[in-house]
Write an enzyme that holds these catalytic residues in place. Structure first.
Site, PDB file in Angstrom:
ATOM      1  CB  VAL A 193      -0.942   0.030   1.229  1.00 26.63           C
ATOM      2  CG1 VAL A 193      -1.845   1.260   1.171  1.00 26.63           C
ATOM      3  CG2 VAL A 193      -1.774  -1.231   1.304  1.00 26.63           C
ATOM      4  CE  LYS A 205      -1.426   0.609  -4.708  1.00 30.10           C
ATOM      5  NZ  LYS A 205      -1.082   1.665  -5.657  1.00 30.10           N
ATOM      6  N   GLY A 248       7.925   3.071  -7.482  1.00 29.38           N
ATOM      7  CA  GLY A 248       9.346   3.303  -7.792  1.00 29.38           C
ATOM      8  C   GLY A 248      10.223   2.300  -7.082  1.00 29.38           C
TER       9      GLY A 248
HETATM   10  N1  HSE Z   1       0.536   1.634 -10.688  1.00 30.25           N
HETATM   11  C1  HSE Z   1       0.645   1.964  -9.304  1.00 30.25           C
HETATM   12  C2  HSE Z   1       0.430   3.462  -9.175  1.00 30.25           C
HETATM   13  C3  HSE Z   1       1.997   1.556  -8.776  1.00 30.25           C
HETATM   14  O1  HSE Z   1       0.324   4.143 -10.198  1.00 30.25           O
HETATM   15  O2  HSE Z   1       0.315   3.962  -8.066  1.00 30.25           O
HETATM   16  C4  HSE Z   1       2.067   1.347  -7.304  1.00 30.25           C
HETATM   17  O3  HSE Z   1       1.174   0.426  -6.798  1.00 30.25           O
END
Ligand code: HSE
Length: 436
Positions: free
Chosen positions: A133, A206, A303
């Site tokens: 998350v 999340k 990242g």
């Molecule tokens: N694709 C997700 C985002 C990456 O853009 O937040 C992290 O979970």
């Protein structure tokens, strides 16, 4: 001095690579914190680049997942491969082999967490998932431990960086949705399937996890109401700005008298709230507890190294707890497993919130009065109203309402759309003040 703890990693992609880099670069500092050295001894990877920012000299690299999860030397299995099928099998196998598990896999925890945690309890091993998350933000630890004195009332978060980047670019540069999405994909922010970002599924995974931690309920991802940002127009973004609001894709979990709300949707929020100013790919989560009041957590939601920051913190936590009895560890979902509540999750029709409404009205006497009349008859009170100068034969009307139960708003919208003086559909975006 005890031998270093051996870690096996499944997946040496972006996050896996970041995890090895951080463990190697900060090895000394990490050992001082954990009380033992931590080394990556095994890793499973399909293929490796030549110019890696970390050393593979001491790592046994394999293409077989089983080589890691069945290896007797490996004490902690770190799952960074993604997906919900093989990843689930591998985690369950690692648990069956008595290994502790760290994962960044939000979809896996949201869908299979109840089963995985039960298996882990039965074997007396830990499963840690901070990176699942909001990447680098230690929000799970904050809710599970830092806020454990509180009855948590609500959580609202910008928990998908890609959609936040798109909405930010639309507002700051007046760009169109499709154009910004293509850039987000080029920049590598988006999920492998970017519909997961823009349609709200990633945020819903999340939010499922946050809701369980906040309210002590089992993970129930199929009960999250999900609406993405694909229908947000440049006009809506501009109206929001002129009314003193920002549009954000929020994940909202709220405790009410009748149950729990779990919803992901574009939301008008007052521009003056700190979270309204979280832009680009950054994430932020507001948690409201009865004792602490409102708290805000901000940082990088994705990242390599920000996510590795959470993965490595979990590894350190596991190492610190290796000698503790399983029953003395922090419970997976913040509440003791036999104390989870069966509070119902409310359907979206029962949710109470305020709204932004936009409609196109014919330039004729009495249409606005009819719209206001319908809202009044349905018990919906108007907070603000805005009518633009007509363009051609019709004009846009924008209305902000006070809070109302959604099913009542649905009735009003149906009546408004059937008026002769209203063209097409009414656009509705939920509005949250996030003040208490
Ligand atoms: N694709 C997700 C985002 C990456 O853009 O937040 C992290 O979970």
């Amino acid at each position: 001095m005890l031998n270093p703890v051996k870690v096996g990693i499944l997946g040496l992609g972006t996050v896996g690579g970041g995890t090895v880099s951080v463990l190697q670069r900060n090895a000394e500092e990490i050992e001082r914190r954990a009380g033992r050295g931590i080394v990556v001894s095994h890793a499973c990877a399909k293929e490796l680049n030549r110019n890696l920012p970390y050393s593979t000299d001491e790592i046994v690299i394999t293409t077989q997942l089983d080589d890691v999860v069945n290896n007797p030397e490996v004490e902690i299995v770190v799952e960074l491969m993604g997906g919900t099928t093989t990843a689930r099998d591998m985690i369950l196998k690692a648990i069956a082999n008595g290994k502790h598990v760290v994962t960044a896999n939000k979809a896996l925890i949201a869908h299979h967490g109840n089963e995985i945690f039960a298996a882990a309890r039965a074997k007396g091993v830990m499963v840690a998932f901070e990176a699942a998350v909001a990447g680098g933000i230690p929000i799970i630890k904050a809710i599970r431990e830092g806020l454990s004195a509180n009855k948590i009332l609500w959580v609202a978060g910008i928990i998908n960086g890609t959609s936040n980047f798109i909405l930010t670019e639309m507002r700051e540069k007046g760009r169109d949705f499709a154009d910004v999405l293509a850039e987000a994909q080029r920049l590598g922010y988006a999920e492998a399937d970017p519909t997961f970002d823009i349609e709200g599924n990633d945020a819903a995974h999340k939010l499922t996890i946050l809701s369980s931690l906040a309210f002590g309920i089992p993970l129930q991802t199929d009960k999250v109401y999900i609406e993405g940002i694909t229908k947000i127009t440049r006009e809506d973004v501009e109206y929001a700005t002129s009314l003193g609001y920002r549009i954000k894709l929020l994940g909202i979990a709220k405790r009410t008298a009748t149950g729990i709300e779990m919803r992901v949707h574009p939301t008008f929020i007052p521009q003056k709230r700190l979270i309204a100013n979280v832009d680009g790919v950054m994430n932020a989560i507001v948690v409201n507890g009865d004792a602490v009041g409102t708290t805000l957590y901000y940082g990088a939601g994705a990242g390599a190294e920000p996510t590795a920051s959470s993965v490595v913190a979990d590894i350190i936590d596991v190492v610190r707890a290796l000698t503790s009895d399983p029953e003395n560890r922090v419970p997976h979902l913040a509440f003791q497993p036999d104390a989870l509540s069966d509070l119902p999750i409310l359907p979206i029709e029962e949710v109470e919130t305020a709204y932004y409404l936009r409609m196109q009205a014919l330039d004729k006497a009495g249409v606005l009065a009819q719209v206001a009349g319908i809202l009044g008859q349905n018990g919906i009170s108007i907070e603000a109203i805005l009518q633009k100068e007509p363009e051609g034969s019709s004009a846009a009307i924008v209305i902000l309402t006070h809070k109302i139960v959604e099913k009542q708003l649905n009735r009003a919208i149906q009546s408004i759309e059937s008026l002769e003086g209203i063209e097409g559909k009414v656009t509705r975006i939920r509005l949250e003040t996030l003040d208490r």
